[in-house]
Write a protein that holds these residues in place. Structure first.
Motif, PDB file in Angstrom:
ATOM      1  N   VAL A 201      -4.929  -1.988  54.338  1.00  0.00           N
ATOM      2  CA  VAL A 201      -6.014  -1.636  55.958  1.00  0.00           C
ATOM      3  C   VAL A 201      -4.466  -0.410  56.637  1.00  0.00           C
ATOM      4  O   VAL A 201      -5.370   0.739  56.888  1.00  0.00           O
ATOM      5  CB  VAL A 201      -6.328  -2.881  56.155  1.00  0.00           C
ATOM      6  N   TRP A 202      -3.541  -1.360  56.314  1.00  0.00           N
ATOM      7  CA  TRP A 202      -2.770  -0.081  57.553  1.00  0.00           C
ATOM      8  C   TRP A 202      -2.145   0.728  56.989  1.00  0.00           C
ATOM      9  O   TRP A 202      -2.422   2.101  57.508  1.00  0.00           O
ATOM     10  CB  TRP A 202      -1.184  -1.955  57.516  1.00  0.00           C
ATOM     11  N   LEU A 203      -1.155   0.927  55.624  1.00  0.00           N
ATOM     12  CA  LEU A 203      -1.186   1.846  55.367  1.00  0.00           C
ATOM     13  C   LEU A 203      -2.110   2.255  54.241  1.00  0.00           C
ATOM     14  O   LEU A 203      -2.275   3.462  54.733  1.00  0.00           O
ATOM     15  CB  LEU A 203       0.043   1.696  53.996  1.00  0.00           C
ATOM     16  N   GLY A 204      -3.220   2.020  53.704  1.00  0.00           N
ATOM     17  CA  GLY A 204      -4.386   2.896  53.679  1.00  0.00           C
ATOM     18  C   GLY A 204      -5.021   3.458  54.383  1.00  0.00           C
ATOM     19  O   GLY A 204      -5.381   4.888  53.617  1.00  0.00           O
ATOM     20  N   GLY A 205      -5.539   3.118  55.592  1.00  0.00           N
ATOM     21  CA  GLY A 205      -6.159   4.047  56.684  1.00  0.00           C
ATOM     22  C   GLY A 205      -5.018   4.370  56.930  1.00  0.00           C
ATOM     23  O   GLY A 205      -6.136   5.831  57.490  1.00  0.00           O
ATOM     24  N   LEU A 206      -4.113   4.511  56.615  1.00  0.00           N
ATOM     25  CA  LEU A 206      -3.051   5.684  57.334  1.00  0.00           C
ATOM     26  C   LEU A 206      -3.209   6.943  56.146  1.00  0.00           C
ATOM     27  O   LEU A 206      -3.426   8.239  56.586  1.00  0.00           O
ATOM     28  CB  LEU A 206      -1.899   5.532  57.803  1.00  0.00           C
ATOM     29  N   LEU A 207      -3.219   7.076  55.694  1.00  0.00           N
ATOM     30  CA  LEU A 207      -3.284   7.608  54.189  1.00  0.00           C
ATOM     31  C   LEU A 207      -4.937   8.136  54.493  1.00  0.00           C
ATOM     32  O   LEU A 207      -4.490   9.382  53.716  1.00  0.00           O
ATOM     33  CB  LEU A 207      -2.879   6.942  52.914  1.00  0.00           C
ATOM     34  N   THR A 208      -6.051   7.541  54.466  1.00  0.00           N
ATOM     35  CA  THR A 208      -6.855   7.940  54.620  1.00  0.00           C
ATOM     36  C   THR A 208      -6.874   9.162  56.211  1.00  0.00           C
ATOM     37  O   THR A 208      -7.607  10.239  55.439  1.00  0.00           O
ATOM     38  CB  THR A 208      -8.092   6.986  54.641  1.00  0.00           C
ATOM     39  N   LEU A 209      -6.525   8.827  57.011  1.00  0.00           N
ATOM     40  CA  LEU A 209      -6.456   9.858  58.226  1.00  0.00           C
ATOM     41  C   LEU A 209      -5.673  10.927  57.528  1.00  0.00           C
ATOM     42  O   LEU A 209      -6.249  12.271  57.863  1.00  0.00           O
ATOM     43  CB  LEU A 209      -6.045   9.489  59.219  1.00  0.00           C
ATOM     44  N   VAL A 210      -4.787  10.863  57.100  1.00  0.00           N
ATOM     45  CA  VAL A 210      -3.805  12.416  56.342  1.00  0.00           C
ATOM     46  C   VAL A 210      -4.929  13.130  55.547  1.00  0.00           C
ATOM     47  O   VAL A 210      -4.780  13.996  55.444  1.00  0.00           O
ATOM     48  CB  VAL A 210      -2.516  11.933  55.867  1.00  0.00           C
ATOM     49  N   VAL A 211      -5.826  12.505  54.866  1.00  0.00           N
ATOM     50  CA  VAL A 211      -6.519  13.164  54.350  1.00  0.00           C
ATOM     51  C   VAL A 211      -7.235  13.442  54.336  1.00  0.00           C
ATOM     52  O   VAL A 211      -8.238  14.709  54.314  1.00  0.00           O
ATOM     53  CB  VAL A 211      -7.021  12.209  52.852  1.00  0.00           C
ATOM     54  N   LEU A 212      -7.830  13.034  55.694  1.00  0.00           N
ATOM     55  CA  LEU A 212      -9.319  13.591  56.554  1.00  0.00           C
ATOM     56  C   LEU A 212      -8.540  14.935  57.248  1.00  0.00           C
ATOM     57  O   LEU A 212      -9.882  15.414  58.168  1.00  0.00           O
ATOM     58  CB  LEU A 212      -9.533  12.665  57.418  1.00  0.00           C
ATOM     59  N   VAL A 213      -7.555  15.045  57.086  1.00  0.00           N
ATOM     60  CA  VAL A 213      -7.483  16.261  58.564  1.00  0.00           C
ATOM     61  C   VAL A 213      -8.131  17.189  58.125  1.00  0.00           C
ATOM     62  O   VAL A 213      -8.358  18.162  59.271  1.00  0.00           O
ATOM     63  CB  VAL A 213      -5.927  16.371  58.925  1.00  0.00           C
ATOM     64  N   ARG A 214      -8.102  17.864  57.162  1.00  0.00           N
ATOM     65  CA  ARG A 214      -8.183  19.472  56.756  1.00  0.00           C
ATOM     66  C   ARG A 214     -10.189  19.084  56.554  1.00  0.00           C
ATOM     67  O   ARG A 214     -10.081  19.890  56.836  1.00  0.00           O
ATOM     68  CB  ARG A 214      -8.518  19.353  55.251  1.00  0.00           C
ATOM     69  N   VAL A 215     -11.059  18.207  57.788  1.00  0.00           N
ATOM     70  CA  VAL A 215     -11.894  18.407  57.288  1.00  0.00           C
ATOM     71  C   VAL A 215     -12.817  17.517  58.374  1.00  0.00           C
ATOM     72  O   VAL A 215     -14.512  17.737  59.147  1.00  0.00           O
ATOM     73  CB  VAL A 215     -13.001  18.126  55.951  1.00  0.00           C
ATOM     74  N   VAL A 216     -11.995  17.759  58.989  1.00  0.00           N
ATOM     75  CA  VAL A 216     -12.788  17.083  60.928  1.00  0.00           C
ATOM     76  C   VAL A 216     -11.389  18.147  61.878  1.00  0.00           C
ATOM     77  O   VAL A 216     -10.419  18.430  61.628  1.00  0.00           O
ATOM     78  CB  VAL A 216     -12.005  15.610  61.355  1.00  0.00           C
ATOM     79  N   ASP A 217     -11.788  18.307  63.371  1.00  0.00           N
ATOM     80  CA  ASP A 217     -11.873  18.361  64.414  1.00  0.00           C
ATOM     81  C   ASP A 217     -10.634  18.032  65.199  1.00  0.00           C
ATOM     82  O   ASP A 217     -10.494  16.145  64.404  1.00  0.00           O
ATOM     83  CB  ASP A 217     -12.592  19.674  65.176  1.00  0.00           C
ATOM     84  N   ARG A 218      -9.587  17.973  65.488  1.00  0.00           N
ATOM     85  CA  ARG A 218      -8.919  17.237  66.915  1.00  0.00           C
ATOM     86  C   ARG A 218     -10.277  16.346  66.955  1.00  0.00           C
ATOM     87  O   ARG A 218      -9.256  15.092  67.568  1.00  0.00           O
ATOM     88  CB  ARG A 218      -8.015  18.360  67.533  1.00  0.00           C
ATOM     89  N   ALA A 219     -10.835  16.622  68.063  1.00  0.00           N
ATOM     90  CA  ALA A 219     -11.787  16.057  68.895  1.00  0.00           C
ATOM     91  C   ALA A 219     -12.156  14.431  67.942  1.00  0.00           C
ATOM     92  O   ALA A 219     -12.098  13.523  68.214  1.00  0.00           O
ATOM     93  CB  ALA A 219     -12.839  16.529  69.195  1.00  0.00           C
ATOM     94  N   ARG A 220     -12.698  14.700  66.502  1.00  0.00           N
ATOM     95  CA  ARG A 220     -13.448  13.593  65.674  1.00  0.00           C
ATOM     96  C   ARG A 220     -11.762  12.940  65.855  1.00  0.00           C
ATOM     97  O   ARG A 220     -11.443  11.915  65.670  1.00  0.00           O
ATOM     98  CB  ARG A 220     -13.720  14.604  64.860  1.00  0.00           C
ATOM     99  N   LEU A 221     -11.124  13.818  64.875  1.00  0.00           N
ATOM    100  CA  LEU A 221      -9.465  13.129  64.867  1.00  0.00           C
ATOM    101  C   LEU A 221      -8.910  11.821  65.694  1.00  0.00           C
ATOM    102  O   LEU A 221      -9.036  10.748  65.916  1.00  0.00           O
ATOM    103  CB  LEU A 221      -8.571  14.033  64.714  1.00  0.00           C
ATOM    104  N   ALA A 222      -9.114  12.426  66.966  1.00  0.00           N
ATOM    105  CA  ALA A 222      -8.391  11.633  68.002  1.00  0.00           C
ATOM    106  C   ALA A 222      -9.677  10.099  67.849  1.00  0.00           C
ATOM    107  O   ALA A 222     -10.010   8.773  67.948  1.00  0.00           O
ATOM    108  CB  ALA A 222      -8.684  12.047  68.874  1.00  0.00           C
ATOM    109  N   VAL A 223     -10.891  10.247  68.131  1.00  0.00           N
ATOM    110  CA  VAL A 223     -11.549   8.963  67.292  1.00  0.00           C
ATOM    111  C   VAL A 223     -11.534   8.312  65.929  1.00  0.00           C
ATOM    112  O   VAL A 223     -11.883   7.262  66.020  1.00  0.00           O
ATOM    113  CB  VAL A 223     -13.268   9.675  67.124  1.00  0.00           C
ATOM    114  N   LEU A 224     -11.229   9.318  65.125  1.00  0.00           N
ATOM    115  CA  LEU A 224     -10.751   7.598  64.116  1.00  0.00           C
ATOM    116  C   LEU A 224      -9.479   7.512  63.876  1.00  0.00           C
ATOM    117  O   LEU A 224      -9.807   6.806  64.277  1.00  0.00           O
ATOM    118  CB  LEU A 224     -10.829   9.095  63.149  1.00  0.00           C
ATOM    119  N   VAL A 225      -8.489   7.813  64.487  1.00  0.00           N
ATOM    120  CA  VAL A 225      -7.372   7.302  65.177  1.00  0.00           C
ATOM    121  C   VAL A 225      -7.624   6.306  66.038  1.00  0.00           C
ATOM    122  O   VAL A 225      -6.952   4.824  65.720  1.00  0.00           O
ATOM    123  CB  VAL A 225      -6.130   8.619  65.495  1.00  0.00           C
ATOM    124  N   SER A 226      -8.666   5.741  66.461  1.00  0.00           N
ATOM    125  CA  SER A 226      -8.698   5.218  67.827  1.00  0.00           C
ATOM    126  C   SER A 226      -9.509   4.258  66.794  1.00  0.00           C
ATOM    127  O   SER A 226      -8.905   3.079  66.961  1.00  0.00           O
ATOM    128  CB  SER A 226      -9.033   5.299  68.595  1.00  0.00           C
TER     129      SER A 226
END
Length: 666
Positions: A201-226
């Motif tokens: 969950v820890w490592l894979g979740g962070l890798l998923t955020l890396v993959v999602l960077v190209r399809v979400v804006d910064r506001a949405r990215l902040a929600v997902l990182v939270s």
């Protein structure tokens, strides 16, 4: 920034992992050529590399599926991208598992790799008759099935099934980490399973955020990182706790920690874990507000993720090296270590505990990390929800909080205390633990009303994703939930489970196999919880019996329990004679006498929680009547007792009509 992050971050992870793995193999001595039956450099280095790739790809699979189920909106592109990443991770896990399986066979058999029939026959025997080979084959098949499911499934609810399959891929690896029959096998398997899932969950979740960077804006990215940060906090606790337990089972002493290669690697991994904990604290306090609030927030996030993945790579590489380093405490079964062993050690892998006395119920412990974390997280989440309500100005009954915490305390005591320490050796202790799990603990937990608390404390999500509130609402409204929470079904499962469990091979499976024992605990808890919920629950269910019928149901289950207990007490044959009768105990009652005591517990002590249920039902019935009467009184006050006046007028009208008829007849 997205392209930079998607290229540099995985590269940093892989580079740090490989460097730490090679360094760890040197420190632990696993890279050195063996004096006898050396498999060659390809196998010496290929096996830890393959196993490390298995861990990394499994992390990508588990983390992406957890994020899809918990954090992402199923109708948006982000969910599709995450599932594509899960499918790619699962496919890579399948390939890595197949390669590691072959390398493992070459290592343990001493046969060089070849394409001839003899090599194939030996490999087939390895995966069908040898436990290690069977586990790797199960791992391979689970990964392959999960790959197909990742490509085939795209619905929100069906993704939950894919997540279950993904989590199952960690079980064979957990069982490989500690041989069956070795001392502390159950604790080691549970600890390693928690470690693998938490790290995933820890490592894979962070890798998923890396993959999602190209399809979400910064506001949405902040929600997902939270949302990821909340998951990572629980993962950090699980990984840290399981790492301590696993290391101690394999090291055994402070001298071994400081004076062996395995101990030095453990200290290096601990240092990496502490650094990652600091990263997590910075992420929650500093990074999340800057992602959407500053122009440079995206760049700061990118470099932060690269640095965190590099440290995770170091921890992953050291973990791979630890898997190939000789442990100070032997992991092979005690029956294979030579020397004299007791019958109890032959059967369970653990030495026979001291004689059971009254003080043993306070002094003897056999800790289970997985259930300890269940109790810890359950208490923490409940208290956090109560605090959230209080800050909002809402009140939550103190009695419900006490009931929930008391239920979790009893669960911790049952799964970690003397019941867990003695239930393999004494049928009576096993039965007492059964009564706790299926009758007393669920009764107390139900009074805590956790579903009602969750629905009040957790806000509804409005971005298309499902959190705890949405998943629970869906779960309680499914047709399956309506069936199993029906009082008649819950009562049949509650009472019938006794007979099915103890008079079928399921009993042997639960006593002999670690997975069966865990299933037993889960089943007893759920069946007891559903029955108590249908009788006295505060949380909403589709249907409950009227109070008189509830009492009838309770007395019927009491009769079934009593008949079961009498059946055990009067039985002439010892249940699982080759288990309870072969432990070699020199203390305590004879096995058959102890079995009769267990029957008495099922009959006598086991009825006490049911009587408590009946008492609570009677009290609720009384309060329900009182509330109904108060409601009618308030309605009468509001209407000026119009209903009573209308009733009296109707009676007067009928009396006047009767009087007139009598007058005419005269």
């Amino acid at each position: 920034m997205p392209r930079f992050l998607r290229v540099i971050a995985p590269a940093a992870l892989l580079a740090a992992t490989l460097a730490a793995l090679l360094l760890g193999l040197g420190i632990g001595g696993a890279s050195a050529e063996r004096a006898v039956l050396d498999p060659g450099a390809v196998v010496r280095f290929g096996m830890p590399i393959g196993r490390t790739l298995v861990n990394l790809t499994m992390a990508g699979l588990i983390g992406s599926l957890v994020m899809t189920v918990w954090a992402l909106a199923s109708e948006k592109t982000e969910s599709r991208v995450a599932l594509d990443f899960a499918a790619a991770s699962s496919a890579a896990l399948t390939v890595a598992s197949a390669a590691t399986l072959i390398l493992t066979y070459v290592d343990v058999s001493g046969q060089p790799f070849s394409g001839d029939a003899a090599f194939g026959a030996g490999l087939a025997m390895f995966v069908t008759e040898i436990e290690l080979g069977q586990l790797w084959l199960i791992q391979l098949l689970l990964a392959a099935v999960t790959t197909v499911l990742c490509f085939a499934v795209r619905g929100r609810r069906l993704t939950l099934l894919v997540l279950v399959a993904g989590l199952a891929t960690a079980l064979p690896l957990a069982q490989q980490g500690h041989a069956a029959g070795a001392s502390g096998h159950a604790q080691a398997v549970n600890s390693l399973l928690v470690h693998l899932i938490g790290a995933g969950v820890w490592l894979g979740g962070l890798l998923t955020l890396v993959v999602l960077v190209r399809v979400v804006d910064r506001a949405r990215l902040a929600v997902l990182v939270s949302r990821y940060s909340s998951l990572a906090l629980f993962a950090f606790v699980g990984v840290a706790a399981s790492g301590v337990v696993s290391a101690w089972l394999r090291i055994g002493s402070l001298d071994a920690l400081l004076g062996t290669g395995y101990g030095r690697l453990v200290m290096l991994k601990t240092a990496a874990l502490l650094v990652l904990g600091a990263f997590g604290a910075l992420q929650r306090r500093r990074l999340i507000p800057r992602i959407a609030g500053e122009d440079r927030g995206g760049r700061v996030f990118a470099w932060f993720v690269v640095a965190e993945l590099a440290v995770m790579g170091v921890a992953s590489g050291i973990a791979g090296a630890l898997g190939r380093t000789e442990t100070p405490v032997a992991l092979e079964p005690v029956r294979d270590q030579g020397g004299r062993i007791t019958p109890a050690e032959w059967l369970t892998g653990d030495p026979l505990p001291p004689e059971l006395t009254t003080t043993s119920y306070f002094t003897e412990w056999k800790f289970d990390l997985a259930w300890s974390l269940v109790c810890l997280f359950g208490a923490a989440l409940y208290v956090a929800a109560v605090i959230r309500l209080a800050r909002r100005g809402d009140r939550w009954p103190v009695g419900r909080t006490i009931a929930w915490l008391l239920g979790l305390a009893l669960l911790f005591y049952t799964t970690n205390g003397p019941f867990n320490a003695y239930e393999q050796y004494l049928f009576s202790v096993h039965m007492l633990g059964h009564m706790m799990l299926t009758m007393l603990i669920p009764l107390v937990l139900v009074l805590g009303a956790p579903v009602t608390l969750l629905l009040r404390a957790v806000e509804k999500r409005r971005d298309g994703s499902w959190g705890g509130r949405e998943w629970v609402l869906w779960a309680v409204q499914t047709p399956y939930s309506k069936v199993i929470t029906h009082p008649a079904v819950a009562a049949v499962v509650f009472a019938g489970s006794l007979w099915v469990f103890y008079f079928t091979p399921v009993f042997r499976w639960a006593m002999v196999e670690h997975l069966g024992h865990q299933w037993m605990i889960v089943h007893f808890l759920i069946s007891g919880y559903l029955f108590s919920l249908s009788m006295i629950g505060i949380d909403p269910v589709p249907y409950r019996f009227p109070y008189p019928l509830r009492l009838v149901t309770l007395f019927a289950t009491m009769a079934s329990h009593a008949f079961f207990g009498v059946t055990i007490m009067t039985g002439d044959n010892l249940m699982l004679a080759d288990w309870f009768g072969a432990m070699g105990r020199t203390w305590g009652p004879p096995p058959l006498e102890d079995q009769m005591t267990g029957g008495g517990i099922a009959w006598g002590i086991g009825e006490l929680p049911t009587l408590a249920l009946a008492l609570i039902v009677a009290v609720q019935w009384s309060r329900s009547d009182a509330k109904e009467q108060k409601r009618k009184d308030r309605a009468a006050d509001r209407s000026g007792e119009a209903e009573l006046q209308a009733y009296n007028e109707m009676l007067a009208s009928q009396a006047e009509r009767d009087r007139r008829l009598d007058t005419r007849r005269r």
